[in-house]
Scaffold this motif. Structure first.
Motif, PDB file in Angstrom:
ATOM      1  N   VAL A   1      -4.444  -1.709  17.191  1.00 42.82           N
ATOM      2  CA  VAL A   1      -3.219  -1.790  16.826  1.00 42.82           C
ATOM      3  C   VAL A   1      -2.826  -1.891  15.468  1.00 42.82           C
ATOM      4  CG1 VAL A   1      -0.656  -2.652  17.435  1.00 42.82           C
ATOM      5  CG2 VAL A   1      -2.723  -2.565  19.124  1.00 42.82           C
ATOM      6  N   VAL A   2      -1.906  -1.118  14.862  1.00 41.84           N
ATOM      7  CA  VAL A   2      -1.462  -1.297  13.300  1.00 41.84           C
ATOM      8  C   VAL A   2      -0.172  -1.484  13.355  1.00 41.84           C
ATOM      9  CG1 VAL A   2      -1.478   0.138  11.201  1.00 41.84           C
ATOM     10  CG2 VAL A   2      -3.158   0.437  12.770  1.00 41.84           C
ATOM     11  N   CYS A   3       0.433  -2.199  12.397  1.00 39.61           N
ATOM     12  CA  CYS A   3       2.009  -2.469  12.514  1.00 39.61           C
ATOM     13  C   CYS A   3       2.315  -3.097  11.170  1.00 39.61           C
ATOM     14  CB  CYS A   3       2.544  -3.253  13.727  1.00 39.61           C
ATOM     15  SG  CYS A   3       1.846  -4.944  13.684  1.00 39.61           S
ATOM     16  N   ASP A   4       3.539  -3.414  11.033  1.00 41.11           N
ATOM     17  CA  ASP A   4       3.910  -3.956   9.806  1.00 41.11           C
ATOM     18  C   ASP A   4       4.262  -5.542  10.046  1.00 41.11           C
ATOM     19  OD1 ASP A   4       6.541  -4.132  11.141  1.00 41.11           O
ATOM     20  OD2 ASP A   4       7.370  -2.363  10.175  1.00 41.11           O
ATOM     21  N   PHE A   5       4.637  -6.410   9.096  1.00 39.93           N
ATOM     22  CA  PHE A   5       4.544  -7.730   9.318  1.00 39.93           C
ATOM     23  C   PHE A   5       5.629  -8.158  10.301  1.00 39.93           C
ATOM     24  CE2 PHE A   5       2.815  -8.358   4.925  1.00 39.93           C
ATOM     25  CZ  PHE A   5       1.655  -7.901   5.106  1.00 39.93           C
ATOM     26  N   ALA A   6       6.369  -7.086  10.427  1.00 38.87           N
ATOM     27  CA  ALA A   6       7.549  -7.900  11.480  1.00 38.87           C
ATOM     28  C   ALA A   6       7.086  -7.109  12.965  1.00 38.87           C
ATOM     29  CB  ALA A   6       9.047  -6.982  11.261  1.00 38.87           C
ATOM     30  N   GLY A   7       5.954  -6.431  13.152  1.00 41.80           N
ATOM     31  CA  GLY A   7       5.614  -6.143  14.267  1.00 41.80           C
ATOM     32  C   GLY A   7       6.089  -4.586  14.632  1.00 41.80           C
TER      33      GLY A   7
ATOM     34  N   LEU B   1       4.007   2.803   6.862  1.00 47.65           N
ATOM     35  CA  LEU B   1       3.743   3.734   6.093  1.00 47.65           C
ATOM     36  C   LEU B   1       4.926   3.890   4.977  1.00 47.65           C
ATOM     37  CD1 LEU B   1       2.710   6.700   8.268  1.00 47.65           C
ATOM     38  CD2 LEU B   1       1.335   5.767   6.633  1.00 47.65           C
ATOM     39  N   HIS B   2       6.060   3.389   5.144  1.00 49.70           N
ATOM     40  CA  HIS B   2       6.990   3.135   4.038  1.00 49.70           C
ATOM     41  C   HIS B   2       7.324   1.835   3.344  1.00 49.70           C
ATOM     42  CE1 HIS B   2       8.765   6.920   5.861  1.00 49.70           C
ATOM     43  NE2 HIS B   2       8.826   6.158   7.137  1.00 49.70           N
ATOM     44  N   SER B   3       6.903   0.766   4.078  1.00 50.48           N
ATOM     45  CA  SER B   3       6.891  -0.529   3.379  1.00 50.48           C
ATOM     46  C   SER B   3       5.576  -0.774   2.580  1.00 50.48           C
ATOM     47  CB  SER B   3       6.971  -1.705   4.440  1.00 50.48           C
ATOM     48  OG  SER B   3       6.132  -1.714   5.304  1.00 50.48           O
ATOM     49  N   GLY B   4       4.622  -0.261   3.178  1.00 52.70           N
ATOM     50  CA  GLY B   4       3.203  -0.491   2.863  1.00 52.70           C
ATOM     51  C   GLY B   4       2.473  -1.733   3.165  1.00 52.70           C
ATOM     52  N   ASN B   5       3.334  -2.686   3.861  1.00 57.18           N
ATOM     53  CA  ASN B   5       2.988  -4.011   4.423  1.00 57.18           C
ATOM     54  C   ASN B   5       2.343  -3.672   5.940  1.00 57.18           C
ATOM     55  OD1 ASN B   5       4.022  -4.973   2.146  1.00 57.18           O
ATOM     56  ND2 ASN B   5       5.815  -5.140   3.067  1.00 57.18           N
ATOM     57  N   ILE B   6       0.886  -4.060   6.030  1.00 56.16           N
ATOM     58  CA  ILE B   6       0.246  -3.553   6.932  1.00 56.16           C
ATOM     59  C   ILE B   6      -0.643  -4.729   7.570  1.00 56.16           C
ATOM     60  CG2 ILE B   6      -1.546  -2.530   5.778  1.00 56.16           C
ATOM     61  CD1 ILE B   6      -2.011  -0.456   7.781  1.00 56.16           C
ATOM     62  N   ILE B   7      -0.630  -4.699   8.993  1.00 54.93           N
ATOM     63  CA  ILE B   7      -1.797  -5.604   9.644  1.00 54.93           C
ATOM     64  C   ILE B   7      -2.229  -4.878  10.849  1.00 54.93           C
ATOM     65  CG2 ILE B   7       0.202  -6.589  10.996  1.00 54.93           C
ATOM     66  CD1 ILE B   7      -1.371  -9.217  10.904  1.00 54.93           C
ATOM     67  N   ALA B   8      -3.367  -5.065  10.879  1.00 55.96           N
ATOM     68  CA  ALA B   8      -4.170  -4.342  12.153  1.00 55.96           C
ATOM     69  C   ALA B   8      -5.431  -5.158  12.562  1.00 55.96           C
ATOM     70  CB  ALA B   8      -4.744  -2.987  11.749  1.00 55.96           C
ATOM     71  N   ALA B   9      -5.479  -5.013  13.850  1.00 62.47           N
ATOM     72  CA  ALA B   9      -6.585  -5.660  14.694  1.00 62.47           C
ATOM     73  C   ALA B   9      -6.624  -4.904  16.208  1.00 62.47           C
ATOM     74  CB  ALA B   9      -6.276  -7.084  14.741  1.00 62.47           C
ATOM     75  N   ASN B  10      -7.418  -5.833  16.908  1.00 65.55           N
ATOM     76  CA  ASN B  10      -7.456  -5.449  18.400  1.00 65.55           C
ATOM     77  C   ASN B  10      -6.099  -6.018  18.904  1.00 65.55           C
ATOM     78  OD1 ASN B  10      -7.807  -7.953  19.732  1.00 65.55           O
ATOM     79  ND2 ASN B  10      -9.965  -7.913  18.922  1.00 65.55           N
ATOM     80  N   PRO B  11      -5.627  -5.591  20.152  1.00 61.62           N
ATOM     81  CA  PRO B  11      -4.348  -5.922  20.563  1.00 61.62           C
ATOM     82  C   PRO B  11      -4.152  -7.339  20.676  1.00 61.62           C
ATOM     83  CG  PRO B  11      -4.904  -4.061  21.857  1.00 61.62           C
ATOM     84  CD  PRO B  11      -6.219  -4.467  20.986  1.00 61.62           C
TER      85      PRO B  11
ATOM     86  N   LEU C   1       0.909  -1.283   0.063  1.00 62.29           N
ATOM     87  CA  LEU C   1       0.031   0.039  -0.184  1.00 62.29           C
ATOM     88  C   LEU C   1       0.802   1.160   0.198  1.00 62.29           C
ATOM     89  CD1 LEU C   1      -2.664  -1.174   2.524  1.00 62.29           C
ATOM     90  CD2 LEU C   1      -3.101  -0.732   0.033  1.00 62.29           C
ATOM     91  N   LYS C   2       0.221   2.308  -0.327  1.00 59.10           N
ATOM     92  CA  LYS C   2       0.814   3.548  -0.141  1.00 59.10           C
ATOM     93  C   LYS C   2       0.385   4.425   0.877  1.00 59.10           C
ATOM     94  CE  LYS C   2       2.910   3.212  -4.340  1.00 59.10           C
ATOM     95  NZ  LYS C   2       4.629   3.018  -4.328  1.00 59.10           N
ATOM     96  N   PRO C   3       1.264   5.362   1.544  1.00 57.53           N
ATOM     97  CA  PRO C   3       1.132   6.238   2.659  1.00 57.53           C
ATOM     98  C   PRO C   3      -0.486   6.609   2.715  1.00 57.53           C
ATOM     99  CG  PRO C   3       3.104   6.728   1.834  1.00 57.53           C
ATOM    100  CD  PRO C   3       2.727   5.829   0.780  1.00 57.53           C
ATOM    101  N   TRP C   4      -0.945   7.267   1.266  1.00 60.62           N
ATOM    102  CA  TRP C   4      -2.296   7.792   1.243  1.00 60.62           C
ATOM    103  C   TRP C   4      -3.431   6.943   1.583  1.00 60.62           C
ATOM    104  CZ3 TRP C   4       1.577   8.894  -2.620  1.00 60.62           C
ATOM    105  CH2 TRP C   4       1.563   8.241  -3.607  1.00 60.62           C
ATOM    106  N   ASP C   5      -2.834   5.619   1.099  1.00 61.52           N
ATOM    107  CA  ASP C   5      -4.004   4.479   1.391  1.00 61.52           C
ATOM    108  C   ASP C   5      -4.287   4.229   2.943  1.00 61.52           C
ATOM    109  OD1 ASP C   5      -4.354   3.864  -1.313  1.00 61.52           O
ATOM    110  OD2 ASP C   5      -2.495   2.805  -1.134  1.00 61.52           O
TER     111      ASP C   5
END
Length: 267
Positions: free
Chosen positions: A226-232, A237-247, A208-212
Protein backbone atom coordinates in the motif's frame (compact mmCIF):
# COMPACT_ATOMS: atom_id res chain seq x y z
CA UNK A 1 -0.63 -3.00 -21.71
CA UNK A 2 1.94 -5.75 -22.29
CA UNK A 3 3.21 -4.21 -25.57
CA UNK A 4 3.74 -0.92 -23.74
CA UNK A 5 5.61 -2.74 -20.96
CA UNK A 6 7.84 -4.26 -23.63
CA UNK A 7 8.65 -0.78 -24.96
CA UNK A 8 9.23 0.56 -21.45
CA UNK A 9 11.67 -2.28 -20.73
CA UNK A 10 13.46 -1.67 -24.02
CA UNK A 11 13.76 2.04 -23.23
CA UNK A 12 15.00 1.36 -19.70
CA UNK A 13 17.67 -1.03 -20.93
CA UNK A 14 18.87 1.43 -23.58
CA UNK A 15 19.13 4.15 -20.94
CA UNK A 16 20.85 1.67 -18.66
CA UNK A 17 23.46 1.03 -21.32
CA UNK A 18 24.14 4.77 -21.58
CA UNK A 19 24.45 4.99 -17.79
CA UNK A 20 26.68 1.93 -17.40
CA UNK A 21 29.02 3.21 -20.10
CA UNK A 22 29.18 6.60 -18.40
CA UNK A 23 29.81 4.99 -15.02
CA UNK A 24 32.83 3.19 -16.46
CA UNK A 25 34.23 6.54 -17.66
CA UNK A 26 33.37 8.90 -14.81
CA UNK A 27 36.32 11.15 -15.61
CA UNK A 28 34.48 12.13 -18.80
CA UNK A 29 31.18 12.90 -17.07
CA UNK A 30 30.23 16.56 -16.69
CA UNK A 31 28.33 17.53 -13.54
CA UNK A 32 26.32 20.73 -13.13
CA UNK A 33 24.24 22.14 -10.26
CA UNK A 34 20.53 22.59 -10.91
CA UNK A 35 20.12 23.87 -7.36
CA UNK A 36 21.79 23.39 -3.98
CA UNK A 37 22.71 19.71 -3.63
CA UNK A 38 20.75 18.90 -6.80
CA UNK A 39 22.95 17.75 -9.65
CA UNK A 40 22.55 16.84 -13.30
CA UNK A 41 25.09 15.19 -15.57
CA UNK A 42 25.38 14.82 -19.31
CA UNK A 43 24.52 11.15 -18.74
CA UNK A 44 21.12 12.08 -17.22
CA UNK A 45 20.31 13.99 -20.39
CA UNK A 46 21.63 11.32 -22.76
CA UNK A 47 19.68 8.63 -20.92
CA UNK A 48 16.45 10.64 -21.06
CA UNK A 49 16.94 11.23 -24.77
CA UNK A 50 17.44 7.48 -25.30
CA UNK A 51 14.22 6.72 -23.41
CA UNK A 52 12.08 9.24 -25.27
CA UNK A 53 13.45 8.30 -28.69
CA UNK A 54 12.81 4.61 -28.03
CA UNK A 55 9.23 5.20 -26.90
CA UNK A 56 8.48 7.61 -29.74
CA UNK A 57 9.47 4.98 -32.30
CA UNK A 58 6.38 3.02 -31.24
CA UNK A 59 4.17 5.77 -29.81
CA UNK A 60 4.98 9.06 -31.57
CA UNK A 61 1.86 10.85 -30.30
CA UNK A 62 2.37 10.19 -26.58
CA UNK A 63 3.34 12.85 -24.05
CA UNK A 64 6.24 12.91 -21.58
CA UNK A 65 7.17 14.32 -18.20
CA UNK A 66 10.86 13.95 -17.46
CA UNK A 67 13.12 15.17 -14.71
CA UNK A 68 15.48 16.81 -17.17
CA UNK A 69 13.26 17.59 -20.15
CA UNK A 70 10.18 18.78 -18.29
CA UNK A 71 6.75 18.30 -19.85
CA UNK A 72 6.53 17.52 -23.54
CA UNK A 73 2.96 17.42 -24.78
CA UNK A 74 2.24 15.13 -27.70
CA UNK A 75 -0.95 14.95 -29.73
CA UNK A 76 -2.27 12.32 -27.33
CA UNK A 77 -2.20 13.72 -23.79
CA UNK A 78 -4.15 10.79 -22.35
CA UNK A 79 -0.92 8.78 -22.45
CA UNK A 80 1.87 10.34 -20.40
CA UNK A 81 5.25 8.71 -19.77
CA UNK A 82 6.79 9.80 -16.47
CA UNK A 83 10.57 9.45 -16.60
CA UNK A 84 13.52 9.71 -14.27
CA UNK A 85 16.44 8.72 -16.49
CA UNK A 86 18.92 8.49 -13.62
CA UNK A 87 17.51 8.39 -10.11
CA UNK A 88 20.46 8.69 -7.76
CA UNK A 89 22.55 11.14 -9.79
CA UNK A 90 24.70 12.08 -6.79
CA UNK A 91 25.55 8.41 -6.19
CA UNK A 92 26.39 8.01 -9.88
CA UNK A 93 28.59 11.10 -10.01
CA UNK A 94 30.51 10.03 -6.89
CA UNK A 95 31.08 6.49 -8.10
CA UNK A 96 28.56 4.84 -5.78
CA UNK A 97 26.94 1.97 -7.74
CA UNK A 98 23.38 2.55 -6.55
CA UNK A 99 21.07 4.29 -9.02
CA UNK A 100 18.32 3.39 -11.46
CA UNK A 101 16.17 4.26 -14.44
CA UNK A 102 12.50 4.84 -13.63
CA UNK A 103 9.76 4.81 -16.29
CA UNK A 104 6.00 4.84 -15.75
CA UNK A 105 3.08 5.15 -18.14
CA UNK A 106 -0.01 6.96 -16.92
CA UNK A 107 -3.20 6.62 -18.96
CA UNK A 108 -5.93 9.15 -18.24
CA UNK A 109 -4.41 9.86 -14.84
CA UNK A 110 -3.87 6.24 -13.77
CA UNK A 111 -0.51 4.46 -13.76
CA UNK A 112 -0.69 1.37 -15.95
CA UNK A 113 2.95 0.38 -16.46
CA UNK A 114 6.01 0.78 -14.23
CA UNK A 115 9.67 -0.16 -14.72
CA UNK A 116 12.66 0.45 -12.43
CA UNK A 117 15.99 -0.76 -13.82
CA UNK A 118 19.33 -0.99 -12.01
CA UNK A 119 21.91 -1.26 -14.80
CA UNK A 120 24.79 -2.14 -12.48
CA UNK A 121 23.11 -5.20 -10.93
CA UNK A 122 21.01 -5.86 -14.06
CA UNK A 123 17.87 -5.97 -11.92
CA UNK A 124 14.67 -5.01 -13.69
CA UNK A 125 11.57 -4.47 -11.55
CA UNK A 126 8.32 -4.18 -13.49
CA UNK A 127 4.56 -4.15 -13.19
CA UNK A 128 1.43 -3.82 -15.26
CA UNK A 129 -1.72 -2.79 -13.41
CA UNK A 130 -3.70 -5.88 -12.50
CA UNK A 131 -0.95 -8.33 -13.51
CA UNK A 132 1.36 -8.39 -10.50
CA UNK A 133 4.98 -7.28 -10.09
CA UNK A 134 8.16 -8.96 -11.19
CA UNK A 135 11.94 -8.85 -10.76
CA UNK A 136 13.74 -10.18 -13.83
CA UNK A 137 10.65 -12.14 -14.77
CA UNK A 138 9.97 -13.68 -11.34
CA UNK A 139 6.99 -12.70 -9.22
CA UNK A 140 7.73 -10.53 -6.17
CA UNK A 141 5.73 -9.69 -3.05
CA UNK A 142 6.12 -7.18 -0.26
CA UNK A 143 7.33 -8.43 3.11
CA UNK A 144 4.95 -9.98 5.61
CA UNK A 145 6.02 -8.25 8.85
CA UNK A 146 3.03 -7.59 11.11
CA UNK A 147 4.83 -5.23 13.50
CA UNK A 148 8.02 -3.18 13.63
CA UNK A 149 10.08 -5.76 15.48
CA UNK A 150 13.23 -6.58 13.47
CA UNK A 151 12.09 -4.53 10.47
CA UNK A 152 14.42 -2.89 7.99
CA UNK A 153 13.13 0.56 7.05
CA UNK A 154 14.22 2.88 4.25
CA UNK A 155 14.05 6.64 3.91
CA UNK A 156 15.48 9.69 2.20
CA UNK A 157 16.53 12.98 3.79
CA UNK A 158 14.68 16.13 2.62
CA UNK A 159 17.84 17.71 1.23
CA UNK A 160 15.83 19.80 -1.26
CA UNK A 161 13.44 20.97 1.50
CA UNK A 162 15.71 21.58 4.47
CA UNK A 163 13.03 23.74 6.09
CA UNK A 164 11.18 20.45 6.69
CA UNK A 165 14.09 18.82 8.50
CA UNK A 166 12.70 19.40 12.00
CA UNK A 167 9.50 17.57 11.09
CA UNK A 168 11.41 14.87 9.26
CA UNK A 169 13.81 14.32 12.16
CA UNK A 170 10.86 13.64 14.46
CA UNK A 171 9.59 10.96 12.10
CA UNK A 172 13.07 9.47 11.81
CA UNK A 173 13.49 9.25 15.57
CA UNK A 174 10.08 7.64 15.99
CA UNK A 175 10.68 5.00 13.34
CA UNK A 176 14.26 4.41 14.46
CA UNK A 177 13.08 3.68 17.99
CA UNK A 178 10.45 1.12 16.97
CA UNK A 179 12.12 -0.46 13.95
CA UNK A 180 15.07 -2.78 13.67
CA UNK A 181 17.27 -0.54 11.50
CA UNK A 182 17.07 2.19 8.86
CA UNK A 183 18.78 2.62 5.47
CA UNK A 184 19.24 5.80 3.43
CA UNK A 185 20.66 4.70 0.07
CA UNK A 186 20.04 7.77 -2.09
CA UNK A 187 17.72 6.50 -4.87
CA UNK A 188 14.01 6.59 -4.05
CA UNK A 189 12.97 4.57 -7.10
CA UNK A 190 15.18 1.69 -5.97
CA UNK A 191 13.97 2.02 -2.39
CA UNK A 192 10.40 1.56 -3.61
CA UNK A 193 11.37 -1.38 -5.83
CA UNK A 194 13.27 -2.99 -2.97
CA UNK A 195 10.21 -2.66 -0.74
CA UNK A 196 8.11 -4.37 -3.42
CA UNK A 197 10.62 -7.25 -3.42
CA UNK A 198 10.50 -7.60 0.37
CA UNK A 199 14.01 -6.25 0.95
CA UNK A 200 12.68 -3.27 2.93
CA UNK A 201 9.61 -3.36 5.15
CA UNK A 202 8.58 0.31 5.12
CA UNK A 203 9.66 3.40 3.19
CA UNK A 204 8.92 7.05 3.88
CA UNK A 205 10.20 10.31 2.44
CA UNK A 206 9.22 13.97 2.00
CA UNK A 207 9.36 16.23 -1.04
CA UNK A 208 9.74 13.71 -3.84
CA UNK A 209 8.70 14.37 -7.45
CA UNK A 210 6.28 12.33 -9.60
CA UNK A 211 9.15 10.82 -11.61
CA UNK A 212 10.72 9.55 -8.38
CA UNK A 213 7.51 7.80 -7.35
CA UNK A 214 5.29 6.80 -10.27
CA UNK A 215 6.91 3.52 -11.36
CA UNK A 216 7.78 2.29 -7.86
CA UNK A 217 4.29 3.13 -6.64
CA UNK A 218 2.68 0.76 -9.14
CA UNK A 219 5.28 -1.96 -8.55
CA UNK A 220 4.60 -1.87 -4.80
CA UNK A 221 0.84 -1.97 -5.21
CA UNK A 222 1.06 -4.87 -7.66
CA UNK A 223 3.33 -6.65 -5.16
CA UNK A 224 0.61 -6.45 -2.50
CA UNK A 225 1.73 -3.29 -0.75
CA UNK A 226 0.00 0.00 0.00
CA UNK A 227 1.23 3.50 -0.84
CA UNK A 228 -0.20 6.71 0.57
CA UNK A 229 0.64 10.21 1.73
CA UNK A 230 1.20 11.09 5.38
CA UNK A 231 -2.52 11.70 5.87
CA UNK A 232 -3.36 8.23 4.58
CA UNK A 233 -4.64 9.65 1.29
CA UNK A 234 -3.59 9.39 -2.33
CA UNK A 235 -2.05 12.80 -3.01
CA UNK A 236 1.57 11.66 -2.79
CA UNK A 237 2.28 12.26 -6.49
CA UNK A 238 1.38 15.91 -5.88
CA UNK A 239 2.68 16.46 -2.35
CA UNK A 240 5.78 14.30 -2.71
CA UNK A 241 5.24 12.98 0.83
CA UNK A 242 5.03 9.21 0.73
CA UNK A 243 4.86 6.20 3.03
CA UNK A 244 4.62 2.60 1.83
CA UNK A 245 4.55 -0.88 3.36
CA UNK A 246 2.37 -3.96 3.56
CA UNK A 247 -1.16 -3.10 4.74
CA UNK A 248 -0.72 -4.03 8.42
CA UNK A 249 2.63 -2.31 8.84
CA UNK A 250 1.46 0.79 6.98
CA UNK A 251 -1.50 1.21 9.30
CA UNK A 252 0.86 1.15 12.29
CA UNK A 253 3.29 3.48 10.53
CA UNK A 254 0.58 6.08 9.93
CA UNK A 255 -0.36 5.98 13.61
CA UNK A 256 3.28 6.70 14.48
CA UNK A 257 3.89 9.46 11.95
CA UNK A 258 0.60 11.35 11.94
CA UNK A 259 0.82 12.92 15.45
CA UNK A 260 4.29 14.28 14.64
CA UNK A 261 3.24 16.27 11.58
CA UNK A 262 2.35 19.97 11.33
CA UNK A 263 -1.25 20.72 10.41
CA UNK A 264 -0.53 21.31 6.70
CA UNK A 265 0.87 17.79 6.30
CA UNK A 266 -2.07 16.12 8.03
CA UNK A 267 -4.53 17.13 5.36
Amino acid sequence: MQPMLTIAVRAARKAGHVIARGFSELDRVTVNNKADNDFVTNIDKEAETAIIETIRQSYPDHSFIGEEGGQQNGKNQDYIWVIDPLDGTTNFARGLPHFAVSIALRVKGRTEVGVVYDPIRDELFSAVRGSGAQLNGYRIRVGSKKDFNETLLATGFPFKQKHQFETYSKTFEAFFRVGGDVRRAGAAALDLAYLAAGRFDLFWEMGLKPWDIAAGDLIIREAGGVVCDFAGGHEYLHSGNIIAANPKLLAQGLKIIHPLLPAELKK
